[in-house]
Write a protein that holds these residues in place. Sequence first.
Motif, PDB file in Angstrom:
ATOM      1  N   PHE A  82       0.401   3.183  -3.332  1.00  0.00           N
ATOM      2  CA  PHE A  82      -0.715   4.325  -3.070  1.00  0.00           C
ATOM      3  C   PHE A  82      -0.310   5.464  -2.281  1.00  0.00           C
ATOM      4  O   PHE A  82      -1.069   6.314  -2.044  1.00  0.00           O
ATOM      5  CB  PHE A  82      -1.846   3.718  -2.480  1.00  0.00           C
ATOM      6  CG  PHE A  82      -2.538   2.284  -2.969  1.00  0.00           C
ATOM      7  CD1 PHE A  82      -3.534   3.039  -4.038  1.00  0.00           C
ATOM      8  CD2 PHE A  82      -2.271   1.393  -3.206  1.00  0.00           C
ATOM      9  CE1 PHE A  82      -3.975   1.758  -4.758  1.00  0.00           C
ATOM     10  CE2 PHE A  82      -2.890   0.203  -3.501  1.00  0.00           C
ATOM     11  CZ  PHE A  82      -4.002   0.554  -4.583  1.00  0.00           C
TER      12      PHE A  82
ATOM     13  N   GLY B 297      -6.008  12.097  -0.758  1.00  0.00           N
ATOM     14  CA  GLY B 297      -6.491  11.687   0.510  1.00  0.00           C
ATOM     15  C   GLY B 297      -6.331  12.805   1.498  1.00  0.00           C
ATOM     16  O   GLY B 297      -7.097  12.970   2.311  1.00  0.00           O
TER      17      GLY B 297
ATOM     18  N   PHE C  58      -9.390  -1.004  -3.110  1.00  0.00           N
ATOM     19  CA  PHE C  58      -9.402   0.300  -3.179  1.00  0.00           C
ATOM     20  C   PHE C  58     -10.773   0.848  -3.888  1.00  0.00           C
ATOM     21  O   PHE C  58     -11.445   1.805  -3.600  1.00  0.00           O
ATOM     22  CB  PHE C  58      -8.282   0.886  -3.864  1.00  0.00           C
ATOM     23  CG  PHE C  58      -7.933   2.184  -3.730  1.00  0.00           C
ATOM     24  CD1 PHE C  58      -7.867   3.043  -2.746  1.00  0.00           C
ATOM     25  CD2 PHE C  58      -7.763   2.911  -5.121  1.00  0.00           C
ATOM     26  CE1 PHE C  58      -7.457   4.523  -2.752  1.00  0.00           C
ATOM     27  CE2 PHE C  58      -7.800   4.209  -5.307  1.00  0.00           C
ATOM     28  CZ  PHE C  58      -7.689   5.051  -4.006  1.00  0.00           C
TER      29      PHE C  58
ATOM     30  N   GLY D 173     -11.950   4.029  -2.727  1.00  0.00           N
ATOM     31  CA  GLY D 173     -10.702   4.821  -2.877  1.00  0.00           C
ATOM     32  C   GLY D 173     -10.439   5.284  -1.435  1.00  0.00           C
ATOM     33  O   GLY D 173      -9.708   6.326  -0.920  1.00  0.00           O
ATOM     34  N   ASN D 174     -10.837   4.338  -0.639  1.00  0.00           N
ATOM     35  CA  ASN D 174     -10.284   4.412   0.847  1.00  0.00           C
ATOM     36  C   ASN D 174      -8.755   4.288   1.180  1.00  0.00           C
ATOM     37  O   ASN D 174      -8.674   2.694   1.329  1.00  0.00           O
ATOM     38  CB  ASN D 174     -11.215   3.594   1.742  1.00  0.00           C
ATOM     39  CG  ASN D 174     -10.985   3.760   3.395  1.00  0.00           C
ATOM     40  OD1 ASN D 174     -10.021   4.583   3.790  1.00  0.00           O
ATOM     41  ND2 ASN D 174     -12.163   3.408   4.162  1.00  0.00           N
ATOM     42  N   HIS D 175      -7.982   4.893   1.195  1.00  0.00           N
ATOM     43  CA  HIS D 175      -6.556   4.604   1.263  1.00  0.00           C
ATOM     44  C   HIS D 175      -6.233   4.162   2.627  1.00  0.00           C
ATOM     45  O   HIS D 175      -5.377   3.112   2.838  1.00  0.00           O
ATOM     46  CB  HIS D 175      -5.579   5.933   1.112  1.00  0.00           C
ATOM     47  CG  HIS D 175      -5.853   6.457  -0.218  1.00  0.00           C
ATOM     48  ND1 HIS D 175      -6.665   7.490  -0.478  1.00  0.00           N
ATOM     49  CD2 HIS D 175      -4.891   6.381  -1.396  1.00  0.00           C
ATOM     50  CE1 HIS D 175      -6.392   7.879  -1.875  1.00  0.00           C
ATOM     51  NE2 HIS D 175      -5.452   7.142  -2.372  1.00  0.00           N
ATOM     52  N   ARG D 176      -7.050   4.742   3.774  1.00  0.00           N
ATOM     53  CA  ARG D 176      -6.482   4.326   5.228  1.00  0.00           C
ATOM     54  C   ARG D 176      -6.951   2.816   5.579  1.00  0.00           C
ATOM     55  O   ARG D 176      -6.338   2.223   6.371  1.00  0.00           O
ATOM     56  CB  ARG D 176      -7.342   5.237   6.189  1.00  0.00           C
ATOM     57  CG  ARG D 176      -6.836   6.576   5.918  1.00  0.00           C
ATOM     58  CD  ARG D 176      -7.666   7.652   6.942  1.00  0.00           C
ATOM     59  NE  ARG D 176      -7.212   8.970   6.835  1.00  0.00           N
ATOM     60  CZ  ARG D 176      -6.051   9.469   7.292  1.00  0.00           C
ATOM     61  NH1 ARG D 176      -5.290   8.972   7.910  1.00  0.00           N
ATOM     62  NH2 ARG D 176      -5.850  11.095   7.029  1.00  0.00           N
TER      63      ARG D 176
ATOM     64  N   TYR E 291      -5.239  -5.265  -3.220  1.00  0.00           N
ATOM     65  CA  TYR E 291      -5.363  -3.849  -2.795  1.00  0.00           C
ATOM     66  C   TYR E 291      -6.179  -3.222  -3.872  1.00  0.00           C
ATOM     67  O   TYR E 291      -6.817  -2.180  -3.226  1.00  0.00           O
ATOM     68  CB  TYR E 291      -3.964  -3.260  -2.451  1.00  0.00           C
ATOM     69  CG  TYR E 291      -3.511  -3.890  -1.075  1.00  0.00           C
ATOM     70  CD1 TYR E 291      -4.064  -3.487   0.295  1.00  0.00           C
ATOM     71  CD2 TYR E 291      -2.145  -4.480  -0.895  1.00  0.00           C
ATOM     72  CE1 TYR E 291      -3.675  -4.225   1.322  1.00  0.00           C
ATOM     73  CE2 TYR E 291      -1.734  -4.916   0.184  1.00  0.00           C
ATOM     74  CZ  TYR E 291      -2.276  -4.800   1.451  1.00  0.00           C
ATOM     75  OH  TYR E 291      -2.025  -5.020   2.572  1.00  0.00           O
ATOM     76  N   SER E 292      -5.795  -3.242  -5.228  1.00  0.00           N
ATOM     77  CA  SER E 292      -6.372  -2.323  -6.206  1.00  0.00           C
ATOM     78  C   SER E 292      -7.905  -2.678  -6.114  1.00  0.00           C
ATOM     79  O   SER E 292      -8.881  -1.850  -6.243  1.00  0.00           O
ATOM     80  CB  SER E 292      -5.764  -2.583  -7.522  1.00  0.00           C
ATOM     81  OG  SER E 292      -4.475  -2.327  -7.405  1.00  0.00           O
TER      82      SER E 292
ATOM     83  N   PRO F 139       0.748  -1.199  -0.075  1.00  0.00           N
ATOM     84  CA  PRO F 139      -0.068  -0.038  -0.162  1.00  0.00           C
ATOM     85  C   PRO F 139       0.824   1.234   0.071  1.00  0.00           C
ATOM     86  O   PRO F 139       0.555   2.314  -0.656  1.00  0.00           O
ATOM     87  CB  PRO F 139      -0.759  -0.140   1.302  1.00  0.00           C
ATOM     88  CG  PRO F 139      -0.963  -1.683   1.572  1.00  0.00           C
ATOM     89  CD  PRO F 139       0.344  -1.999   1.199  1.00  0.00           C
TER      90      PRO F 139
ATOM     91  N   ASP G  86      -0.767   8.838  -4.331  1.00  0.00           N
ATOM     92  CA  ASP G  86      -2.243   9.396  -4.362  1.00  0.00           C
ATOM     93  C   ASP G  86      -2.794   9.546  -3.034  1.00  0.00           C
ATOM     94  O   ASP G  86      -3.811  10.473  -2.885  1.00  0.00           O
ATOM     95  CB  ASP G  86      -2.898   8.087  -5.082  1.00  0.00           C
ATOM     96  CG  ASP G  86      -4.323   8.532  -5.476  1.00  0.00           C
ATOM     97  OD1 ASP G  86      -4.565   9.455  -6.309  1.00  0.00           O
ATOM     98  OD2 ASP G  86      -5.286   7.924  -4.786  1.00  0.00           O
ATOM     99  N   PHE G  87      -2.485   9.142  -1.921  1.00  0.00           N
ATOM    100  CA  PHE G  87      -3.054   9.228  -0.728  1.00  0.00           C
ATOM    101  C   PHE G  87      -2.550  10.677  -0.038  1.00  0.00           C
ATOM    102  O   PHE G  87      -3.449  11.523   0.351  1.00  0.00           O
ATOM    103  CB  PHE G  87      -2.354   8.442   0.457  1.00  0.00           C
ATOM    104  CG  PHE G  87      -2.563   8.714   1.908  1.00  0.00           C
ATOM    105  CD1 PHE G  87      -3.839   8.565   2.261  1.00  0.00           C
ATOM    106  CD2 PHE G  87      -1.439   8.973   2.633  1.00  0.00           C
ATOM    107  CE1 PHE G  87      -4.017   9.061   3.762  1.00  0.00           C
ATOM    108  CE2 PHE G  87      -1.745   9.173   4.065  1.00  0.00           C
ATOM    109  CZ  PHE G  87      -3.079   9.163   4.295  1.00  0.00           C
TER     110      PHE G  87
END
Length: 415
Positions: A243, A251, A372, A377-380, A368-369, A239, A246-247
């Motif tokens: 990501f 985010g 997501f 689109g929840n990065h956390r 993970y994709s 992650p 992008d986070f």
Amino acid sequence: MSSLASEAINEAAPASVWRAIFAGLSASFIGIGLARFAYTPLLPALIDAHWFSASDAVYLGAANLAGYLLGAIAGRPLAARMNNVHVLRAMKVLVALAFFACAFPVSFSWFFAWRLLSGLAGGAIMVLVAATVLPHVPESRKGIVSGAIFLGIGLGVAASGTIVPLLLTLGLRATWMGLGVICVVLTAANWSGWPQGKEAAAPTKAAAKNSAGAGAASNFANFSIIYLVYALMAAGLVPAMVFLVDFVARGLGAGTHLSSIFWVLYGVGAIIGPPSYGFFVDRFGAKPAVRAVLLLQALAILGLALLSDRLLIAALTIVAGTFPSGIVPLVLAWIREKAPGNGALQNVAWSKATIFFAALQAAAGYAYSAIFAYSGGNHRLLFEIAAAALMLALFAEVLVSFLRSRSALKNAHGE
């Protein structure tokens, strides 16, 4: 190379050993540092230039991970047919060719094939490079030297956040070709730097037969916890590796400029990781270092999931960046401790560990994709899952060590 690594290695080491270390460093820089991580800052440019759609560009990124798995599987068989040095030279050349080929978007299949081949080269390099260099290094310095070799991964991450944006000012095609030129220069500069003679990665047929014979099951059981922990490490690092930018950009609402700075910070961590992890292995041993790193990384990734302060996130980014490159010398040292003095068995175990790592890394990338996408689109959430994977790895290692110690104690009392 960092001053920490230089001071630790510098015991009147012969020039040939230094040349071998730099050859190994350049191999990890080319085969993994650039071949994998340079694609991250290139991804938006590929889409903006209409070379590929967003979905196609993501699949092209995954092609390198799939190729890495193939290279991890093929590395030792290739070395058995040729030799380590010839394979390592060929893989560095292959990465350079892949960069030049990617300068021409002939088709999706063309691009996919070359990204796959660049990943294959990285996997083969990962399996063979340490086993080619470390037999020429004193036992007391193997940890720090393996850290120096895989410092190239960290340098590649840092280069992807600095050199690639500069090259992009010349155009996308010029960027791919510039990366190819860097690979050619480094390959030529280190062509004769590889050690000759003593190498352990490609055992004889008799040795291979012995290692795969009656003791194969017990050997697998002995190393199984390493394979499990290393695979879970792969699940834990994806992650942040994929990501993070992008986070930060979306985010945290920091935008693309600040997110690129965070990627550079991640690269700084990746440079710090291998020599510092190798140093702690030499000082404290592999198993205590593994436990400490797993706990530290789990807390760092959990911090990414829970915190919003940008300065704290920046600090955690550096810590997280030490992980992908730093765990390589860490796990290598763990394997050496499990099979002291048995180079052939160590290299069989390292090859298998790399395969497990590569397989779960590729699977985790797709998983993970999907999570997501389905989570909106929840990065956390991804960071929380990654932290859980790392804590599971720590729990599994401690539990297995406890059970084995208890069993050994029972056997000793029984006698």
